[in-house]
Design a protein around this motif. Structure first.
Motif, PDB file in Angstrom:
ATOM      1  N   TRP A  37      -4.173 -40.224 -26.512  1.00  0.00           N
ATOM      2  CA  TRP A  37      -3.506 -40.731 -25.315  1.00  0.00           C
ATOM      3  C   TRP A  37      -3.371 -42.254 -25.383  1.00  0.00           C
ATOM      4  O   TRP A  37      -2.322 -42.814 -25.063  1.00  0.00           O
ATOM      5  CB  TRP A  37      -4.270 -40.305 -24.062  1.00  0.00           C
ATOM      6  N   THR A  41       0.108 -44.308 -25.433  1.00  0.00           N
ATOM      7  CA  THR A  41       0.375 -45.073 -24.217  1.00  0.00           C
ATOM      8  C   THR A  41       0.498 -46.577 -24.463  1.00  0.00           C
ATOM      9  O   THR A  41       1.294 -47.252 -23.809  1.00  0.00           O
ATOM     10  CB  THR A  41      -0.741 -44.815 -23.179  1.00  0.00           C
ATOM     11  N   TYR A  42      -0.265 -47.092 -25.415  1.00  0.00           N
ATOM     12  CA  TYR A  42      -0.320 -48.537 -25.631  1.00  0.00           C
ATOM     13  C   TYR A  42       0.250 -48.915 -27.000  1.00  0.00           C
ATOM     14  O   TYR A  42       0.382 -48.081 -27.889  1.00  0.00           O
ATOM     15  CB  TYR A  42      -1.768 -49.030 -25.475  1.00  0.00           C
ATOM     16  N   ASP A  52      -1.721 -53.879 -24.132  1.00  0.00           N
ATOM     17  CA  ASP A  52      -0.886 -53.708 -22.944  1.00  0.00           C
ATOM     18  C   ASP A  52      -0.556 -55.134 -22.529  1.00  0.00           C
ATOM     19  O   ASP A  52      -1.425 -55.861 -22.051  1.00  0.00           O
ATOM     20  CB  ASP A  52      -1.631 -52.968 -21.839  1.00  0.00           C
ATOM     21  N   SER A  55      -0.734 -55.605 -18.186  1.00  0.00           N
ATOM     22  CA  SER A  55      -1.762 -55.145 -17.234  1.00  0.00           C
ATOM     23  C   SER A  55      -3.106 -55.805 -17.483  1.00  0.00           C
ATOM     24  O   SER A  55      -3.471 -56.091 -18.630  1.00  0.00           O
ATOM     25  CB  SER A  55      -1.927 -53.626 -17.336  1.00  0.00           C
ATOM     26  N   ARG A  59      -7.123 -52.847 -14.667  1.00  0.00           N
ATOM     27  CA  ARG A  59      -6.089 -51.820 -14.483  1.00  0.00           C
ATOM     28  C   ARG A  59      -6.023 -50.866 -15.685  1.00  0.00           C
ATOM     29  O   ARG A  59      -5.894 -49.660 -15.535  1.00  0.00           O
ATOM     30  CB  ARG A  59      -4.744 -52.489 -14.268  1.00  0.00           C
ATOM     31  N   VAL A  60      -6.114 -51.418 -16.909  1.00  0.00           N
ATOM     32  CA  VAL A  60      -6.077 -50.589 -18.116  1.00  0.00           C
ATOM     33  C   VAL A  60      -7.315 -49.691 -18.184  1.00  0.00           C
ATOM     34  O   VAL A  60      -7.213 -48.491 -18.477  1.00  0.00           O
ATOM     35  CB  VAL A  60      -5.956 -51.468 -19.381  1.00  0.00           C
ATOM     36  N   ASP A  62      -9.111 -48.626 -15.723  1.00  0.00           N
ATOM     37  CA  ASP A  62      -8.954 -47.584 -14.704  1.00  0.00           C
ATOM     38  C   ASP A  62      -8.015 -46.476 -15.180  1.00  0.00           C
ATOM     39  O   ASP A  62      -8.271 -45.294 -14.961  1.00  0.00           O
ATOM     40  CB  ASP A  62      -8.425 -48.173 -13.396  1.00  0.00           C
ATOM     41  N   ALA A  63      -6.939 -46.849 -15.864  1.00  0.00           N
ATOM     42  CA  ALA A  63      -5.981 -45.857 -16.362  1.00  0.00           C
ATOM     43  C   ALA A  63      -6.626 -44.958 -17.415  1.00  0.00           C
ATOM     44  O   ALA A  63      -6.448 -43.731 -17.401  1.00  0.00           O
ATOM     45  CB  ALA A  63      -4.746 -46.546 -16.928  1.00  0.00           C
ATOM     46  N   ILE A  64      -7.396 -45.555 -18.318  1.00  0.00           N
ATOM     47  CA  ILE A  64      -8.079 -44.769 -19.353  1.00  0.00           C
ATOM     48  C   ILE A  64      -9.098 -43.847 -18.704  1.00  0.00           C
ATOM     49  O   ILE A  64      -9.178 -42.654 -19.019  1.00  0.00           O
ATOM     50  CB  ILE A  64      -8.735 -45.692 -20.397  1.00  0.00           C
ATOM     51  N   ASP A  66      -9.104 -42.756 -15.635  1.00  0.00           N
ATOM     52  CA  ASP A  66      -8.397 -41.729 -14.867  1.00  0.00           C
ATOM     53  C   ASP A  66      -7.901 -40.602 -15.778  1.00  0.00           C
ATOM     54  O   ASP A  66      -7.868 -39.449 -15.375  1.00  0.00           O
ATOM     55  CB  ASP A  66      -7.217 -42.322 -14.101  1.00  0.00           C
ATOM     56  N   HIS A  67      -7.527 -40.969 -16.998  1.00  0.00           N
ATOM     57  CA  HIS A  67      -7.064 -39.938 -17.935  1.00  0.00           C
ATOM     58  C   HIS A  67      -8.227 -39.074 -18.417  1.00  0.00           C
ATOM     59  O   HIS A  67      -8.107 -37.862 -18.501  1.00  0.00           O
ATOM     60  CB  HIS A  67      -6.353 -40.565 -19.131  1.00  0.00           C
TER      61      HIS A  67
END
Length: 136
Positions: A37, A41-42, A52, A55, A59-60, A62-64, A66-67
């Motif tokens: 992922w 994504t990056y 990224d 961001s 934020r990055v 949190d995205a990782i 969250d995944h």
């Protein structure tokens, strides 16, 4: 008699296949770093580093997370840290965006231990990692 041997052989082959596929994972198992992922994504920077450009590290991270939920999270020095079993993800500020690094937990802990005060020390006798067989 031959059918019993055939069944035993088939079961043994199936078990070996399952065990080998579990051991050869690239860390994308249920509790491993979501490498695929992150790669998708990056922007690839250098092998185990991705960028990224827009961001923040928060934020990055949190995205990782969250995944795929990390076992533990920490921050310090403007960086964010995510622990996944025997690996960790470090998200650092980089030219107005973020750099994502995936590395072995022991190496990452050694580099950033001042920010990982509540994480287990991989050099202690009680450390068991976090992958398959944890706690054995």
């Amino acid at each position: 008699m031959n059918s019993v041997r055939f069944v035993r052989g088939a079961v043994a082959a199936a078990l070996v296949t399952v065990l080998l596929s579990a051991c050869s994972s690239d860390g994308d198992g249920d509790d491993g770093v979501p490498r695929s992922w992150i790669r998708d994504t990056y922007t690839d920077s250098r092998g185990s580093r991705w960028l990224d450009k827009n961001s923040s590290p928060a934020r990055v991270a949190d995205a990782i997370h969250d995944h795929r939920k990390a076992l533990d999270r920490s921050s310090g020095g403007g960086k964010r840290f995510l622990r996944y079993g025997d690996d960790m993800v470090t998200v650092s500020p980089y030219r107005g965006g973020s750099m994502i690094e995936i590395e072995d937990y022991r190496n990452g802990y050694r580099r950033h231990q001042q920010h990982l005060v509540n994480w287990p020390n991989p050099n202690s006798q009680s450390y068991r990692g976090g992958g398959p067989g944890e706690g054995k």
